[in-house]
Write an enzyme that holds these catalytic residues in place. Structure first.
Site, short mmCIF file in Angstrom:
data_model
loop_
_atom_site.label_atom_id
_atom_site.label_comp_id
_atom_site.label_asym_id
_atom_site.label_seq_id
_atom_site.Cartn_x
_atom_site.Cartn_y
_atom_site.Cartn_z
N GLY A 354 -25.76 56.53 59.43
CA GLY A 354 -26.52 55.42 58.90
C GLY A 354 -27.67 54.99 59.78
N THR A 355 -28.87 54.99 59.22
CA THR A 355 -30.08 54.62 59.94
C THR A 355 -31.09 54.09 58.94
OG1 THR A 355 -29.70 56.38 61.57
CG2 THR A 355 -31.92 55.49 61.47
N VAL A 356 -32.02 53.22 59.39
CA VAL A 356 -33.15 52.83 58.55
C VAL A 356 -34.44 53.21 59.26
CG1 VAL A 356 -31.97 50.97 57.34
CG2 VAL A 356 -33.12 50.47 59.49
N MET A 436 -34.46 59.49 58.14
CA MET A 436 -33.23 58.97 58.72
C MET A 436 -32.09 59.97 58.53
SD MET A 436 -33.48 55.51 56.52
CE MET A 436 -34.94 55.44 55.48
N ARG A 508 -33.38 60.20 54.53
CA ARG A 508 -34.19 59.30 53.71
C ARG A 508 -35.42 58.96 54.52
NH1 ARG A 508 -30.85 54.29 52.92
NH2 ARG A 508 -30.34 54.67 55.10
#
Length: 535
Positions: A354-356, A436, A508
């Site tokens: 999980g990353t933005v 990401m 993403r």
């Protein structure tokens, strides 16, 4: 091949977005709007990046939060600047104590998985050194989203429910109770379109904004963090929090077909992108969907990861041979290892997490590439009661091998997966980009860059195109939409190809480029709830 990145001739599943005065691209529409709002208030691209990053902690807590780390590459005043906002391990981390528990790796959850977060301190440093507006202005949209609520987006809701179903089965200690109280007060994850309100996080955001993050590291919030650590067997001390300080760094680069590709130096894994591109630029490519193209990309990535997993570490503890690893000579020697058959690398196991990512640009020529992450989903599963702070699980990036340069140690930064990227040409900014997804990130950077530079795709098409990802050994996954005939040829070349059921693990990304006439063009992923907000 001569390529003009501003002359777009190819259709995509959706159009690129143009703007002239400013632009924000990220994985959530409300966060993009927060950044654009700040631009319209007189903020610059740095202020907009802070606003967007802060908003993402509220609207996309499944990937990042107030317990995150971050990195940025910034074009300002005619040059590139880099900042490393990754936190260090607590001083009480002890390798032998971890090994006495017979752990082969750092645990996925709990206090042993959490490094001291640096995200909010990075926002404060950036606002003071490069912003036009005070932190109270830039963080106002995020505070509003947390205090007044927002409608949960589809992808966020999916990932939230996935985390909840996992956590309720495995997180049972008292240190995890606050996660459920904070993020599933109704006994479930919020549904798409349901209003989500987090007053605890709103209060913490206000304190960060009003004190330039001092409350988080030396004041009221810090006291709550340390008290909870003492109550539940945590490692953090007041001294650990007070010592947090982001580090200004010089971005590193290689030239790829006339374009300079920039990444943050280790402890981040951006160097893997540069090593892979150094290998690939010695080959000629004519078609993106040619199995030979995919094969060479995969082999280059595997070679680069093998070196990255061997050498990348906190440079204060172990010299990383950066200049040697990205030299033309070393790239040429690694290129000689690429044959017409898949090879078995000696490396770790890449997988998505999980990353933005976000990027911003303003009317004064400033541009920011910014990335922020808990590491895996909500992170360690530890939430500080009454604060909305979900601590990262970045310590998972450490090795427990005492002979490895990335071995766990007190006050040390781990191998870090999140990497912002930037593209320049002839000393002028082309623009920020990022993808990401943990160990998918270098692979995504390489594929998106080659789509843009080698295959003349516009930013949206470059992001939309079906991807592959190397998993381990000879295993390669391809996402839905990947050409089946190309996958079959890769199988005959020795790759163990498997088809993914969805695109969740393929990254993403976003991209903003400046056109020759001075306007901006941006794109965001079809794999997320992303948005390009333009002015």
């Amino acid at each position: 091949m001569n390529f003009d990145p501003y002359c777009y001739q190819y259709p995509s599943r959706r159009n690129v977005v143009y703007g002239s005065k400013g632009m924000v691209a990220t994985s959530h529409p409300l966060a993009a709007q927060a950044g654009l709002e700040i631009l319209k208030q007189g903020g610059n691209a740095v202020d907009a990046a802070i606003a967007t990053a802060a908003a993402l902690t509220v609207v996309e807590p499944t990937s990042n939060g107030l317990g995150s780390d971050n990195f940025a590459i910034i074009w300002k005043d005619g040059k590139l600047h880099g900042i490393n906002g990754s936190g260090r391990s607590p001083q009480s981390f002890d390798l032998e104590a971890f090994r006495e528990k017979h752990w082969q790796t750092v645990p996925d959850f709990g206090w042993a998985s959490a490094t001291v977060p640096a995200a909010s301190k990075t926002w404060a440093v950036l606002a003071k050194s490069m912003g036009n507006l005070p932190l109270t202005a830039s963080m106002a949209p995020a505070i509003s989203y947390a205090q007044d609520g927002h409608a949960v987006a589809v992808t966020t809701a999916f990932n939230w429910n996935k985390a909840f179903e996992k956590y309720r089965k495995i997180l049972s200690g008292k240190e995890f109770a606050s996660w459920f109280k904070t993020f599933s007060p109704a006994g479930r994850a919020p549904r798409p379109g349901e209003r989500w309100i987090c007053p605890d996080q709103a209060y913490t955001l206000k304190m960060i904004a009003q004190t330039d993050a001092e409350a988080f590291y030396r004041g009221e919030i810090a006291e709550k963090i340390v008290a909870f650590a003492q109550q539940t067997g945590g490692f953090y001390t007041a001294e650990d929090l007070a010592a947090v300080e982001p580090e200004w760094v010089d971005p590193i680069s290689v030239n790829y077909r006339g374009y300079d590709v920039w990444e943050i130096p280790p402890n981040g894994q951006g160097i893997i992108v540069l090593m892979a591109l150094n290998i690939l630029k010695g080959f000629d490519f004519t078609h993106r969907d040619d199995p030979e193209t995919y094969h060479k990309q995969i082999e280059a990535i595997k070679l680069a990861f093998a070196d990255g997993f061997r050498y990348v570490a906190d440079q204060r503890y172990s010299r990383v041979p950066v200049s040697e690893m990205i030299s033309e000579e070393y790239g040429a020697s690694r290129r000689e290892l690429v044959t017409d058959k898949a090879r078995m690398p000696e490396a770790g196991r890449p997988e998505a997490c999980g990353t933005v990512y976000l990027c911003t640009a303003d009317d004064d020529g400033n541009m920011v590439s910014f990335i922020q992450s808990n590491y895996a989903g909500f992170g360690s599963g530890i939430v500080i009661p009454g604060t909305g702070i979900a601590l990262n699980n970045r310590a998972r990036g450490f090795s427990l091998d005492p002979h490895h340069p990335n071995v766990l140690a007190p006050g040390k930064r781990p191998y870090h997966t999140i990497i912002p990227g930037f593209l320049t040409k002839d000393g002028k900014p082309v623009g920020p980009f990022g993808v990401m997804g943990a160990f998918m990130q270098p692979q995504g950077h390489v594929q998106v860059l080659m789509n843009t530079i080698d295959f003349s795709m516009n930013p949206q098409e470059a992001l939309d195109a079906p991807r592959w990802q190397w998993i381990e050994d000879l295993v390669v996954e391809v996402e839905p939409g990947f050409p089946s005939w190309a996958a079959q040829k890769l199988q005959r070349m020795g790759h163990h190809v498997r088809c993914a059921l969805d695109s969740n693990s393929f990254g993403r990304g976003q991209m903003i480029l400046r056109t020759e006439c001075g306007t901006l063009v941006g794109a965001t992923e079809p794999r997320t709830d992303g948005c390009v907000a333009a002015w």
